[in-house]
Design a protein around this motif. Structure first.
Motif, PDB file in Angstrom:
ATOM      1  N   ALA A  34       0.830  -1.207   0.000  1.00  0.00           N
ATOM      2  CA  ALA A  34       0.000   0.000   0.000  1.00  0.00           C
ATOM      3  C   ALA A  34       0.864   1.257   0.000  1.00  0.00           C
ATOM      4  N   GLN A  35       1.950   1.242   0.784  1.00  0.00           N
ATOM      5  CA  GLN A  35       2.825   2.406   0.840  1.00  0.00           C
ATOM      6  C   GLN A  35       3.493   2.649  -0.506  1.00  0.00           C
ATOM      7  N   LYS A  36       3.923   1.586  -1.148  1.00  0.00           N
ATOM      8  CA  LYS A  36       4.567   1.722  -2.453  1.00  0.00           C
ATOM      9  C   LYS A  36       3.593   2.283  -3.491  1.00  0.00           C
ATOM     10  N   THR A  37       2.341   1.821  -3.457  1.00  0.00           N
ATOM     11  CA  THR A  37       1.332   2.302  -4.414  1.00  0.00           C
ATOM     12  C   THR A  37       0.996   3.765  -4.160  1.00  0.00           C
ATOM     13  N   LEU A  38       0.856   4.143  -2.902  1.00  0.00           N
ATOM     14  CA  LEU A  38       0.533   5.537  -2.566  1.00  0.00           C
ATOM     15  C   LEU A  38       1.668   6.478  -2.937  1.00  0.00           C
ATOM     16  N   ASN A  39       2.916   6.039  -2.756  1.00  0.00           N
ATOM     17  CA  ASN A  39       4.056   6.900  -3.081  1.00  0.00           C
ATOM     18  C   ASN A  39       4.133   7.225  -4.570  1.00  0.00           C
ATOM     19  N   ALA A  40       3.521   6.386  -5.394  1.00  0.00           N
ATOM     20  CA  ALA A  40       3.592   6.591  -6.841  1.00  0.00           C
ATOM     21  C   ALA A  40       2.401   7.349  -7.395  1.00  0.00           C
ATOM     22  N   VAL A  41       1.455   7.767  -6.553  1.00  0.00           N
ATOM     23  CA  VAL A  41       0.247   8.419  -7.051  1.00  0.00           C
ATOM     24  C   VAL A  41       0.590   9.811  -7.591  1.00  0.00           C
ATOM     25  N   PRO A  42       0.094  10.178  -8.753  1.00  0.00           N
ATOM     26  CA  PRO A  42       0.380  11.513  -9.314  1.00  0.00           C
ATOM     27  C   PRO A  42      -0.297  12.616  -8.505  1.00  0.00           C
ATOM     28  N   ASP A  43       0.253  13.820  -8.593  1.00  0.00           N
ATOM     29  CA  ASP A  43      -0.287  15.049  -7.990  1.00  0.00           C
ATOM     30  C   ASP A  43      -0.250  15.043  -6.470  1.00  0.00           C
ATOM     31  N   ALA A  44       0.513  14.122  -5.878  1.00  0.00           N
ATOM     32  CA  ALA A  44       0.666  14.101  -4.428  1.00  0.00           C
ATOM     33  C   ALA A  44       2.005  14.727  -4.065  1.00  0.00           C
ATOM     34  N   ALA A  45       1.973  15.800  -3.267  1.00  0.00           N
ATOM     35  CA  ALA A  45       3.212  16.466  -2.861  1.00  0.00           C
ATOM     36  C   ALA A  45       3.931  15.656  -1.784  1.00  0.00           C
ATOM     37  N   THR A  46       3.165  15.122  -0.845  1.00  0.00           N
ATOM     38  CA  THR A  46       3.737  14.362   0.267  1.00  0.00           C
ATOM     39  C   THR A  46       2.808  13.210   0.624  1.00  0.00           C
ATOM     40  N   VAL A  47       3.391  12.054   0.904  1.00  0.00           N
ATOM     41  CA  VAL A  47       2.644  10.900   1.392  1.00  0.00           C
ATOM     42  C   VAL A  47       3.328  10.437   2.671  1.00  0.00           C
ATOM     43  N   THR A  48       2.645  10.525   3.793  1.00  0.00           N
ATOM     44  CA  THR A  48       3.240  10.111   5.060  1.00  0.00           C
ATOM     45  C   THR A  48       3.232   8.584   5.163  1.00  0.00           C
ATOM     46  N   PRO A  49       4.100   8.023   5.969  1.00  0.00           N
ATOM     47  CA  PRO A  49       4.107   6.559   6.142  1.00  0.00           C
ATOM     48  C   PRO A  49       2.797   6.066   6.746  1.00  0.00           C
ATOM     49  N   LEU A  50       2.337   4.921   6.274  1.00  0.00           N
ATOM     50  CA  LEU A  50       1.146   4.301   6.850  1.00  0.00           C
ATOM     51  C   LEU A  50       1.503   3.740   8.223  1.00  0.00           C
ATOM     52  N   THR A  51       0.667   4.094   9.195  1.00  0.00           N
ATOM     53  CA  THR A  51       0.940   3.692  10.573  1.00  0.00           C
ATOM     54  C   THR A  51      -0.224   2.862  11.095  1.00  0.00           C
ATOM     55  N   PRO A  52       0.047   1.672  11.670  1.00  0.00           N
ATOM     56  CA  PRO A  52      -1.047   0.862  12.221  1.00  0.00           C
ATOM     57  C   PRO A  52      -1.545   1.455  13.533  1.00  0.00           C
ATOM     58  N   THR A  53      -2.826   1.251  13.787  1.00  0.00           N
ATOM     59  CA  THR A  53      -3.400   1.648  15.072  1.00  0.00           C
ATOM     60  C   THR A  53      -2.901   0.709  16.155  1.00  0.00           C
ATOM     61  N   GLN A  54      -3.279   0.996  17.407  1.00  0.00           N
ATOM     62  CA  GLN A  54      -2.750   0.220  18.524  1.00  0.00           C
ATOM     63  C   GLN A  54      -3.123  -1.254  18.430  1.00  0.00           C
ATOM     64  N   ASP A  55      -4.332  -1.549  17.944  1.00  0.00           N
ATOM     65  CA  ASP A  55      -4.736  -2.951  17.823  1.00  0.00           C
ATOM     66  C   ASP A  55      -4.282  -3.579  16.508  1.00  0.00           C
ATOM     67  N   GLY A  56      -3.721  -2.764  15.595  1.00  0.00           N
ATOM     68  CA  GLY A  56      -3.186  -3.289  14.353  1.00  0.00           C
ATOM     69  C   GLY A  56      -4.204  -3.565  13.276  1.00  0.00           C
ATOM     70  N   ASP A  57      -5.472  -3.245  13.520  1.00  0.00           N
ATOM     71  CA  ASP A  57      -6.517  -3.561  12.543  1.00  0.00           C
ATOM     72  C   ASP A  57      -6.648  -2.517  11.440  1.00  0.00           C
ATOM     73  N   VAL A  58      -6.093  -1.341  11.646  1.00  0.00           N
ATOM     74  CA  VAL A  58      -6.267  -0.250  10.695  1.00  0.00           C
ATOM     75  C   VAL A  58      -4.929   0.423  10.433  1.00  0.00           C
ATOM     76  N   LEU A  59      -4.698   0.749   9.150  1.00  0.00           N
ATOM     77  CA  LEU A  59      -3.543   1.545   8.755  1.00  0.00           C
ATOM     78  C   LEU A  59      -4.007   2.964   8.446  1.00  0.00           C
ATOM     79  N   ILE A  60      -3.275   3.949   8.936  1.00  0.00           N
ATOM     80  CA  ILE A  60      -3.658   5.352   8.732  1.00  0.00           C
ATOM     81  C   ILE A  60      -2.471   6.121   8.182  1.00  0.00           C
ATOM     82  N   GLY A  61      -2.729   6.948   7.158  1.00  0.00           N
ATOM     83  CA  GLY A  61      -1.705   7.807   6.586  1.00  0.00           C
ATOM     84  C   GLY A  61      -2.336   9.073   6.041  1.00  0.00           C
ATOM     85  N   THR A  62      -1.513   9.962   5.540  1.00  0.00           N
ATOM     86  CA  THR A  62      -2.002  11.244   5.021  1.00  0.00           C
ATOM     87  C   THR A  62      -1.341  11.539   3.682  1.00  0.00           C
ATOM     88  N   VAL A  63      -2.163  12.029   2.744  1.00  0.00           N
ATOM     89  CA  VAL A  63      -1.671  12.449   1.438  1.00  0.00           C
ATOM     90  C   VAL A  63      -1.959  13.937   1.281  1.00  0.00           C
TER      91      VAL A  63
END
Length: 325
Positions: A34-63
């Motif tokens: 997912a991180q590799k795919t997001l880093n290649a998206v056009p028109d994105a100035a910055t893509v933060t690393p995907l971070t798992p929540t405390q229980d590990g069920d969800v990944l959260i990032g910012t574009v």
């Protein structure tokens, strides 16, 4: 914020990947893909690393977009993330990706309004056309009313775009720079303006129709109606313009936008459209304005808007149709 952090800094797109159904030993692979795919998206100035929540069920990032939140590039980036990038990022896993945040919600809302607004306009204008046709029994009168009402609305849209998006006279009205049109403003303007313009239209047409039924003289009927309604329409319009114009001094940009659009629309509708174009068109149409095909006349319900049809007398009182019928 644009100067210090970039134009897209105040419109982050939050990426959420639900990996609840993904086995624990596969989640790191999903995160990397997912991180590799997001880093290649056009028109994105910055893509933060995907971070798992405390229980590990969800990944959260910012574009962050390369452009401002209201820019078409940001809209395209949001839709691209939602429709292609995230589905591709989780395609090999039992996971689901989402784009959320204020900017994404505004894009979705704007897309919904933009897709529904033409339908709303068509339904409202169509119903108004049918009502005027049933009341006044004039096909061309109904067509004229629908077209000219839409004309005053589109003129007000043009003024709002010129002032807020193009910057014409913006500083004089307290508007600094180019400002995006709030997505719900066109819909609200249409609803309010169309109601007011139809009010003036029915008031004027009632007097023209009344004189036409009594005399059968199309030109004199228009002149008579204009003589007795022009002052009333002008005074009513001045009141509404004054009320709407008062909102222009507001510091709230959306209130200012609505105030300007509504004030300009009423001013155009009551002067250029209602007191100039409508009488001119009615005079040019003459008796043909009140023509209705016989088959259509039989289908339409008979509505007496004034409630005093029996009191009228004249060559066209019984049917309400002109000689062209």
């Amino acid at each position: 914020m644009t100067d210090a952090f970039g134009p897209g800094s105040n419109g982050p797109l939050t990426i959420v990947i639900d990996q609840t159904s993904v086995p624990s030993d596969k989640r790191s692979d999903l995160q990397s893909q997912a991180q590799k795919t997001l880093n290649a998206v056009p028109d994105a100035a910055t893509v933060t690393p995907l971070t798992p929540t405390q229980d590990g069920d969800v990944l959260i990032g910012t574009v962050y977009s390369t452009q401002a939140p209201q820019d078409a590039v940001t809209t395209g980036l949001t839709n691209r993330l939602k429709e292609t990038t995230l589905p591709d990022a989780v395609s090999d896993y039992d996971a689901k990706g989402y784009v959320t945040g204020t900017t994404a919600a505004q894009v979705d809302f704007r897309d919904i309004v933009a897709s529904r607004l033409p339908l709303i306009i068509c339904v409202v204008v169509g119903l108004a056309f049918l009502i005027i046709l049933a009341v006044f029994r004039g096909l061309l009168v109904a067509v004229k009313a629908a077209v000219l009402n839409v004309l005053s609305i589109t003129a007000s849209y043009g003024v709002v775009v010129a002032v807020f998006q193009w910057g014409w006279g913006g500083p004089a009205l307290g508007v600094n720079g180019d400002v995006p049109i709030e997505s719900y403003v066109p819909m609200m303007m249409f609803a309010i303006i169309f109601g007011l313009s139809m009010d003036y239209e029915i008031f004027l047409l009632s007097r023209v129709h009344e004189a036409w039924l009594r005399t059968g003289n199309a030109k004199d009927s228009v002149a008579h109606a204009l003589e007795i309604t022009a002052r009333v329409i002008t005074c009513a319009a001045l009141i509404m313009v004054s009320v709407f114009a008062a909102f222009i001094i507001s510091d709230n940009i959306v209130v200012k936008m609505l105030g300007l659009g509504l004030a300009v629309s009423v001013l155009i509708d009551a002067t250029v459209v209602r007191l100039l174009m409508v009488p001119a068109v009615m005079t040019l149409l003459g008796s043909h304005a009140w023509w209705t095909p016989r088959w259509l006349d039989r289908l339409l319900p008979h509505i007496d808007a004034e409630g005093d049809a029996e009191m009228l007398s004249g060559p066209h009182r019984a049917s309400g149709r002109g000689p062209a019928s």
